[in-house]
Design an enzyme around this catalytic site. Structure first.
Site, mmCIF file in Angstrom:
data_model
loop_
_atom_site.group_PDB
_atom_site.id
_atom_site.type_symbol
_atom_site.label_atom_id
_atom_site.label_comp_id
_atom_site.label_asym_id
_atom_site.label_seq_id
_atom_site.Cartn_x
_atom_site.Cartn_y
_atom_site.Cartn_z
ATOM 1 N N GLU A 115 1.183 -1.543 0.366
ATOM 2 C CA GLU A 115 0.387 0.055 -0.113
ATOM 3 C C GLU A 115 0.986 1.053 -0.336
ATOM 4 O OE1 GLU A 115 -1.599 -0.075 5.108
ATOM 5 O OE2 GLU A 115 -2.206 -1.352 3.444
ATOM 6 N N LYS A 117 2.132 4.840 1.128
ATOM 7 C CA LYS A 117 3.278 5.070 2.521
ATOM 8 C C LYS A 117 2.666 6.063 2.378
ATOM 9 C CE LYS A 117 7.620 4.744 4.978
ATOM 10 N NZ LYS A 117 7.234 6.061 5.487
ATOM 11 N N ASP A 119 2.622 9.610 4.206
ATOM 12 C CA ASP A 119 3.453 10.840 4.935
ATOM 13 C C ASP A 119 2.846 11.938 5.786
ATOM 14 O OD1 ASP A 119 5.224 12.156 5.507
ATOM 15 O OD2 ASP A 119 5.617 13.291 4.294
ATOM 16 N N TYR A 231 -4.246 1.659 8.614
ATOM 17 C CA TYR A 231 -3.256 0.811 7.912
ATOM 18 C C TYR A 231 -3.374 -0.355 8.333
ATOM 19 C CZ TYR A 231 0.177 3.539 9.542
ATOM 20 O OH TYR A 231 1.067 4.406 10.250
ATOM 21 N N LYS A 319 11.662 3.024 0.007
ATOM 22 C CA LYS A 319 11.489 4.130 -0.351
ATOM 23 C C LYS A 319 11.420 4.685 -2.266
ATOM 24 C CE LYS A 319 11.342 6.568 3.795
ATOM 25 N NZ LYS A 319 12.504 7.060 3.538
ATOM 26 N N CYS A 413 8.563 48.435 -6.971
ATOM 27 C CA CYS A 413 8.626 47.853 -8.308
ATOM 28 C C CYS A 413 9.828 47.870 -8.926
ATOM 29 C CB CYS A 413 7.337 48.031 -8.601
ATOM 30 S SG CYS A 413 7.097 46.905 -10.330
ATOM 31 N N CYS A 416 8.833 48.944 -12.731
ATOM 32 C CA CYS A 416 8.048 50.632 -12.822
ATOM 33 C C CYS A 416 8.119 51.466 -11.885
ATOM 34 C CB CYS A 416 5.703 50.227 -12.913
ATOM 35 S SG CYS A 416 5.930 49.769 -11.443
ATOM 36 N N CYS A 431 3.066 45.492 -6.148
ATOM 37 C CA CYS A 431 2.817 46.840 -7.823
ATOM 38 C C CYS A 431 1.540 47.176 -7.105
ATOM 39 C CB CYS A 431 4.148 45.845 -8.898
ATOM 40 S SG CYS A 431 3.169 47.521 -9.698
ATOM 41 N N CYS A 436 2.077 48.968 -15.425
ATOM 42 C CA CYS A 436 2.912 48.647 -15.197
ATOM 43 C C CYS A 436 2.601 47.332 -15.829
ATOM 44 C CB CYS A 436 3.346 47.696 -13.276
ATOM 45 S SG CYS A 436 4.450 47.045 -13.914
HETATM 46 S S1 IVH Z 1 1.831 -0.534 8.645
HETATM 47 C C1 IVH Z 1 4.442 -2.617 11.903
HETATM 48 N N1 IVH Z 1 1.333 0.889 6.278
HETATM 49 O O1 IVH Z 1 5.671 5.037 8.219
HETATM 50 C C2 IVH Z 1 4.670 -1.462 11.014
HETATM 51 N N2 IVH Z 1 2.594 2.547 8.501
HETATM 52 O O2 IVH Z 1 8.726 5.428 8.101
HETATM 53 C C3 IVH Z 1 3.083 -0.682 10.521
HETATM 54 N N3 IVH Z 1 3.271 5.065 7.491
HETATM 55 O O3 IVH Z 1 5.979 4.598 11.698
HETATM 56 C C4 IVH Z 1 2.943 0.057 9.825
HETATM 57 N N4 IVH Z 1 1.811 4.544 5.844
HETATM 58 O O4 IVH Z 1 3.306 5.114 10.829
HETATM 59 C C5 IVH Z 1 1.840 1.270 7.386
HETATM 60 N N5 IVH Z 1 0.254 2.313 4.806
HETATM 61 C C6 IVH Z 1 1.170 1.981 5.884
HETATM 62 C C7 IVH Z 1 1.110 3.453 5.993
HETATM 63 C C8 IVH Z 1 2.633 3.196 7.118
HETATM 64 C C9 IVH Z 1 2.557 5.128 6.579
HETATM 65 C C10 IVH Z 1 3.960 5.192 8.570
HETATM 66 C C11 IVH Z 1 4.269 4.192 10.130
HETATM 67 C C12 IVH Z 1 5.491 4.112 10.106
HETATM 68 C C13 IVH Z 1 6.153 4.607 9.047
HETATM 69 C C14 IVH Z 1 7.748 4.002 9.305
#
Ligand code: IVH
Length: 755
Positions: A115, A117, A119, A231, A319, A413, A416, A431, A436
């Site tokens: 899935e 990740k 942020d 998740y 990553k 500016c 002008c 401005c 201008c």
């Molecule tokens: S699973 C035991 N799924 O990324 C593992 N984590 O860099 C449970 N995170 O600390 C995590 N998206 O907070 C999981 N789809 C996702 C996620 C996810 C973001 C975070 C999570 C973890 C961090 C690690």
């Protein structure tokens, strides 16, 4: 490598990483990017895994990170809230699988769930007998900040499960884990609103989400556009499904908002083959993501594998390549846009970031430069994400050598020479000179561009020349250019002139939505322009509405202005702020309210406590008038206060109306095709106007001529109709004498709109 050098390397990595941690968390002055840090950290993890005797108590791998905040209550998590190890390529993933297989029974076949990740900020939710009992941040993994009251304001977090009645019953106790974040679209909107109100913009979605969730006052959290995704199922008093895939489905059935686009892979080969596809999609997700999370599907095997340090063996984060890099800030140049907004732009030493060489980046405004404390000569961290223009995350303070210089905002500016202005409470400089040359150039450049009127053969260079030669000063001038105007321009021979003129001529026929979107009004792109055109059918009708709204707003402001003087409590001052521009907040809020006065009284209570004699009746009557006038705009779904305000401001401005009139006169489409079908309803008819009408007389004349009719100043036998307003003059008497038919303004409008 011999053992000694490995130990040395590990020691060097420990020291280096600890130094970077110190710079990041204590000095607030990192000198490397997160990506560079990750790589060093992973190298140490690998060395320590291969030879656990290398692990020392001061190794950063032995540290459990914490984001605890002092002033919030604490909760102990039911189970440790783990982190994730990282992988950067398919090789890392293969090694991860091999390590796992060595710990499992022979011939184990691992399946995987993948899935995106997210942020954001980790959140742990506990439900008892189906009711949300607590929401906590990750904290140090064992103890988190209790943010239950804040979490309860998020619509994406169910207060009771199952959300819909179905065959599922809630376990006595359920703990799930997810992430709170701000969707890209919401972040953009939030910043547009901040900008429209003149407030500072938020530079980073993740920090904004984090700050929003850790507020002491849940009302502030409630105002931020936070979204939660779930998740992971951490703990349940009921038996849980045997695979991750089924666990996710189970959580979905309970009504949680699951991370979208999860995929199942039967083995690592098929997963590895899909890595490029995942990376290609990274910017298509509605949220920021820096990778994917890969989890072993078989829950029992994941349990069996256990944990190394703070990372479970059964899951890892893959990553994507970093979108950040560090480089040097060489100069700051100044951009002036078509609205006059001054945008400082960073000139950078060229650096390669996510596939392209970046040599400039936006700095938004001087407030951002001041807050980030960016100086000329600094090393800066640049981020380039998707289509977005590269931006600067901040300076690398630790890399300063002392010769860096502060960046001073300009006072005039550069194009002008006009003194720049900063509207009260605004963060941007402007401005103020509508003539201008740079502002004129920017609006014309946009107007002819492909995303606007799409006038081929007339590009930015031609626009620059035409302005320099004094041939054009505004958009409408384009439509009256002649062959002579182009003669003598660099690169314009006969053929090219003919092409340019033909393109301009063709542009006159662009449909109304395209014309509207070309005017460069803040927030009015293709979609909004199309809905405006559908609702109003003609620019005249739109102008008509906007002028009325502007008048009603002025009346409201006259009543409201004295109320904001000399208030004491901050609540009263905040209440008064809502009255400054009713279009932004009050009008959309009360558009469908049955009892505006009552609701306004409640909303303004802190103000009314200090001003019991405030004319609340007049104020709510004036607000009702604004709502009535703005009704056609409010009827359009998706138009919020900020946009309505921008549209009204533009279409009620005299200069802009004059521009529209000039374009109309030159033959540019100003009505929808449907309205065009009615365009000749007055063909062959002559009208005379007398008395005061509900709108300026030019608008009535415009209504007549746009439908093919003629307007004359005096009544004769040849006059078809006399349009009579209030207190008509002698023309009315003459019409009666000659037997010329009389029309009211309403009659005229009705005639105009029936074919
Ligand atoms: S699973 C035991 N799924 O990324 C593992 N984590 O860099 C449970 N995170 O600390 C995590 N998206 O907070 C999981 N789809 C996702 C996620 C996810 C973001 C975070 C999570 C973890 C961090 C690690």
């Amino acid at each position: 490598m011999t053992d000694v050098t490995q130990a040395e390397r590990a020691a060097w990595l420990r020291d280096t990483l600890n130094e970077h941690i110190y710079r990041y968390y204590i000095l607030n002055a990192p000198i490397i990017t997160d990506g560079e840090y990750d790589r060093l950290y992973q190298e140490l993890v690998a060395l320590e895994e291969a030879d656990p005797t290398l692990i020392t108590p001061d190794s950063p791998t032995q540290r459990v990170s914490s984001d605890l905040q002092e002033d919030l209550p604490k909760v102990r998590h039911a189970a440790p809230i783990l982190s994730l190890s990282n992988a950067f390529n398919a090789g890392d993933l293969r090694r991860w699988e091999e390590r796992n297989l060595r710990l499992l029974p022979p011939n184990t076949q691992l399946n995987y769930v993948v899935e995106p990740k997210l942020d954001g900020l980790t959140i742990v939710l506990t439900y008892e007998n189906g009711f949300l009992r607590s929401g906590a941040t990750r904290g140090n993994g064992e103890i988190g900040d209790d943010v239950t009251a804040n979490v309860r304001t998020l619509k994406t977090i169910p207060l009771r499960i199952p959300v819909q009645r179905n065959s599922l019953s809630a376990p006595a106790r359920l703990v799930v884990r997810g992430e709170v974040l701000i969707l890209k679209e919401d972040f953009k909107k939030l910043n547009e609103e901040q900008a429209a109100r003149g407030h500072a913009i938020y530079v980073n979605a993740r920090n904004t989400a984090s700050g929003s969730l850790k507020q002491k006052d849940p009302r502030i959290t409630a105002q931020r556009p936070l979204t939660a995704f779930v998740y992971d199922l951490i703990d349940s008093s009921d038996p849980i499904p045997s695979t991750e895939w089924e666990c996710l489905e189970y959580l979905r059935q309970l009504g949680f908002n699951l991370v979208p686009d999860c995929e199942h892979y039967p083995d690592l080969d098929s997963l590895a083959a899909a890595l490029d596809k995942w990376e290609a999609r990274r910017h298509a997700f509605p949220f920021e993501t820096d990778g994917i999370v890969i989890k072993i599907d078989q829950v029992a095997l994941r349990r069996e594998l256990g944990v190394v340090g703070k990372d479970p063996r059964g899951a890892t984060a893959f990553k994507f390549p970093s979108e950040e890099a560090t480089t040097r800030l060489l100069d700051v140049t100044i951009n002036v846009g078509r609205t006059g907004k001054v945008t400082p732009t960073a000139v950078l030493e060229p650096v390669f970031v996510s596939g392209v060489t970046v040599s400039s980046a936006t700095l938004h405004n001087y407030e951002v430069i001041r807050e980030l404390d960016i100086r000329l000569g600094d090393r800066v961290i640049v981020k380039r994400s998707g289509e977005v223009i590269p931006y600067i995350i901040g300076p690398v303070e630790g890399a300063r050598i002392g010769s860096e210089t502060l960046i001073q905002p300009p006072t005039h500016c550069p194009f002008c020479g006009a003194p720049l202005v900063q509207p009260s409470g605004a963060v941007d400089l402007f401005c103020p000179n509508p003539r201008c040359p740079e502002r004129v150039f920017r609006s014309l450049e946009f107007f002819v561009s492909r995303q606007a009127m799409d006038i081929e053969n007339v590009g930015p260079q031609t626009i620059r020349q035409l302005i320099a030669e004094g041939k054009i000063t505004r958009e409408s001038d384009l439509f009256t250019l002649t062959t002579d105007d182009f003669k003598g321009l660099e690169g314009f021979a006969e053929r090219k002139i003919a092409n340019a003129l033909a393109a301009i001529e063709a542009a006159k026929q662009r449909p109304l939505p395209q014309v509207l979107a070309s005017l460069g009004i803040d927030g009015v792109g293709g979609v909004v322009a199309a809905t405006l055109a559908a609702e109003f059918q003609s620019i005249d009708a739109l102008i008509d509405t906007c002028v009325r709204v502007r008048q009603a707003v002025e009346t409201f402001k006259q009543i409201a202005a004295p109320l904001s003087q000399g208030l004491n409590s901050p609540e009263a001052v905040r209440a008064a702020e809502r009255l400054v521009n009713p279009l932004l907040d009050l009008v959309p809020r009360y558009a469908d309210a049955a009892d505006v006065e009552k609701r306004l009284t409640r909303l303004l209570k802190p103000l009314l406590d200090e001003r019991p004699d405030a004319p609340i009746f007049d104020l709510s009557a004036a607000l009702t008038d604004v709502i009535a006038a703005a009704r056609p705009l409010l009827a359009i779904t998706g138009l919020g206060g900020v946009l309505i305000n921008a549209i009204v401001a533009w279409f009620s401005d005299e200069d802009n109306i004059a521009l529209i009139r000039a374009m109309q006169a030159a033959g540019v489409t100003m009505q929808s095709q449907q309205a065009a079908a009615l365009a000749d309803t007055f063909n062959g008819l002559t009208f005379v106007i007398t008395g005061t009408l509900s709108v300026p007389r030019e608008q009535i004349e415009q209504l007549i001529t746009s439908h093919g009719g003629k307007v004359s100043g005096s009544v004769s036998k040849k006059t078809s109709y006399v349009v009579v307003g209030e207190s008509p003059g002698s023309k009315y008497d003459k019409a009666l004498t000659l037997g010329v038919p009389i029309l009211s303004e309403a009659d005229l409008r009705k005639m105009a709109s029936s074919p």
